[in-house]
Motif scaffolding. Structure first.
Motif, mmCIF file in Angstrom:
data_model
loop_
_atom_site.group_PDB
_atom_site.id
_atom_site.type_symbol
_atom_site.label_atom_id
_atom_site.label_comp_id
_atom_site.label_asym_id
_atom_site.label_seq_id
_atom_site.Cartn_x
_atom_site.Cartn_y
_atom_site.Cartn_z
ATOM 1 N N TRP A 19 66.326 21.645 -4.029
ATOM 2 C CA TRP A 19 66.046 23.075 -4.052
ATOM 3 C C TRP A 19 67.252 23.844 -3.518
ATOM 4 C CZ3 TRP A 19 60.442 24.178 -1.996
ATOM 5 C CH2 TRP A 19 59.524 23.543 -2.823
ATOM 6 N N ARG A 20 67.490 24.985 -4.099
ATOM 7 C CA ARG A 20 68.518 25.890 -3.576
ATOM 8 C C ARG A 20 68.012 26.484 -2.269
ATOM 9 N NH1 ARG A 20 69.200 29.152 -9.102
ATOM 10 N NH2 ARG A 20 70.078 27.471 -10.340
ATOM 11 N N ASP A 21 68.932 27.015 -1.488
ATOM 12 C CA ASP A 21 68.529 27.692 -0.258
ATOM 13 C C ASP A 21 67.599 28.846 -0.606
ATOM 14 O OD1 ASP A 21 70.032 25.999 1.308
ATOM 15 O OD2 ASP A 21 71.760 27.350 1.376
ATOM 16 N N PRO A 22 66.615 29.111 0.247
ATOM 17 C CA PRO A 22 65.706 30.224 -0.046
ATOM 18 C C PRO A 22 66.440 31.562 0.002
ATOM 19 C CG PRO A 22 65.262 29.313 2.134
ATOM 20 C CD PRO A 22 66.287 28.443 1.497
ATOM 21 N N ALA A 23 65.902 32.503 -0.712
ATOM 22 C CA ALA A 23 66.473 33.851 -0.723
ATOM 23 C C ALA A 23 66.438 34.435 0.689
ATOM 24 C CB ALA A 23 65.685 34.739 -1.676
ATOM 25 N N HIS A 28 58.430 33.315 5.817
ATOM 26 C CA HIS A 28 58.522 32.211 6.770
ATOM 27 C C HIS A 28 58.036 30.913 6.136
ATOM 28 C CE1 HIS A 28 58.263 29.933 10.476
ATOM 29 N NE2 HIS A 28 57.018 29.650 10.175
ATOM 30 N N LEU A 29 56.937 30.974 5.391
ATOM 31 C CA LEU A 29 56.390 29.779 4.752
ATOM 32 C C LEU A 29 57.378 29.184 3.748
ATOM 33 C CD1 LEU A 29 54.099 27.767 4.294
ATOM 34 C CD2 LEU A 29 53.104 29.408 2.665
ATOM 35 N N ALA A 35 62.883 23.866 4.390
ATOM 36 C CA ALA A 35 63.416 23.065 5.495
ATOM 37 C C ALA A 35 62.752 21.690 5.550
ATOM 38 C CB ALA A 35 63.232 23.809 6.818
ATOM 39 N N LEU A 36 61.446 21.638 5.298
ATOM 40 C CA LEU A 36 60.730 20.362 5.346
ATOM 41 C C LEU A 36 61.221 19.396 4.274
ATOM 42 C CD1 LEU A 36 57.076 21.542 6.070
ATOM 43 C CD2 LEU A 36 58.694 20.451 7.667
ATOM 44 N N ARG A 37 61.687 19.922 3.163
ATOM 45 C CA ARG A 37 62.203 19.056 2.095
ATOM 46 C C ARG A 37 63.492 18.348 2.521
ATOM 47 N NH1 ARG A 37 60.740 18.931 -3.135
ATOM 48 N NH2 ARG A 37 62.922 18.687 -3.742
ATOM 49 N N CYS A 38 64.121 18.799 3.593
ATOM 50 C CA CYS A 38 65.380 18.212 4.062
ATOM 51 C C CYS A 38 65.194 17.250 5.235
ATOM 52 C CB CYS A 38 66.342 19.328 4.470
ATOM 53 S SG CYS A 38 66.757 20.439 3.113
ATOM 54 N N LEU A 49 53.051 17.655 7.042
ATOM 55 C CA LEU A 49 52.357 17.077 5.884
ATOM 56 C C LEU A 49 51.304 18.037 5.355
ATOM 57 C CD1 LEU A 49 51.920 13.416 7.154
ATOM 58 C CD2 LEU A 49 53.600 14.260 5.494
ATOM 59 N N ARG A 50 50.556 18.651 6.276
ATOM 60 C CA ARG A 50 49.531 19.612 5.858
ATOM 61 C C ARG A 50 50.161 20.771 5.104
ATOM 62 N NH1 ARG A 50 48.333 24.224 6.415
ATOM 63 N NH2 ARG A 50 49.855 24.496 8.062
ATOM 64 N N THR A 51 51.275 21.265 5.595
ATOM 65 C CA THR A 51 51.964 22.374 4.930
ATOM 66 C C THR A 51 52.420 21.964 3.537
ATOM 67 O OG1 THR A 51 52.681 23.341 7.020
ATOM 68 C CG2 THR A 51 53.941 23.937 5.056
ATOM 69 N N LEU A 52 53.085 20.826 3.432
ATOM 70 C CA LEU A 52 53.592 20.378 2.132
ATOM 71 C C LEU A 52 52.458 20.122 1.143
ATOM 72 C CD1 LEU A 52 56.408 18.055 3.469
ATOM 73 C CD2 LEU A 52 56.748 20.133 2.095
ATOM 74 N N ILE A 53 51.391 19.488 1.606
ATOM 75 C CA ILE A 53 50.254 19.224 0.714
ATOM 76 C C ILE A 53 49.616 20.531 0.273
ATOM 77 C CG2 ILE A 53 47.935 18.225 0.591
ATOM 78 C CD1 ILE A 53 49.028 16.000 2.518
ATOM 79 N N SER A 54 49.415 21.441 1.205
ATOM 80 C CA SER A 54 48.795 22.732 0.863
ATOM 81 C C SER A 54 49.638 23.514 -0.128
ATOM 82 C CB SER A 54 48.580 23.568 2.127
ATOM 83 O OG SER A 54 47.665 22.934 2.982
#
Length: 137
Positions: A19-23, A28-29, A35-38, A49-54
């Motif tokens: 993923w490219r850096d966010p705009a 925040h989400l 960030a979690l992907r890194c 995990l809950r955040t990524l799954i959601s």
């Protein structure tokens, strides 16, 4: 393929494209998910995990990690309330679970073993979500 063998790798590596850096004005989400992907999978915490799954990100890799935790503690309080990781997991799309049939069966067994009293303390609609997931075997 055993997705748990990749604990030292990140979702950016395992789930291309990177993923490219966010705009600059990203929420925040959005910044958090980027960030979690890194972060190496083995370093992700239950709340991550809950955040990524959601957010439906990297499900083939994060659902196995979540199930591993849920087998030991089905009503784990990942971040918001008791059972939040479990409810995020059962809300994942059926297509994600179709690729992980053994894990889905293990999670169904965990759900079926939950005492009724434990389920009544979960948020409104949770019992129906758990029943829906458990009945699709």
């Amino acid at each position: 393929m055993d997705r748990l063998l990749h604990l030292n790798r990140t979702l950016d590596e395992l789930d291309p494209p990177r993923w490219r850096d966010p705009a600059g004005d990203a929420t925040h989400l959005v910044r958090k998910v980027h960030a979690l992907r890194c972060i190496p999978l083995g370093e992700l915490q239950p709340a991550d995990l809950r955040t990524l799954i959601s957010q439906r990100v990297g499900l083939p890799y994060v659902l196995p990690l979540a199930v591993q935790l849920l087998l030991d503690e089905p009503l784990l309080d990942a971040y918001f309330y008791e059972g939040d990781l479990l409810l995020a997991a059962v809300d994942a799309p059926a297509s994600a679970w179709a690729a992980l049939p053994e894990l889905a069966a293990q999670l169904r067994a965990v759900i079926e073993a939950l005492p009724a009293a434990a389920v009544t303390d979960l948020p409104k609609g949770a019992a129906a979500d758990l029943t829906r997931f458990a009945s699709h075997g």
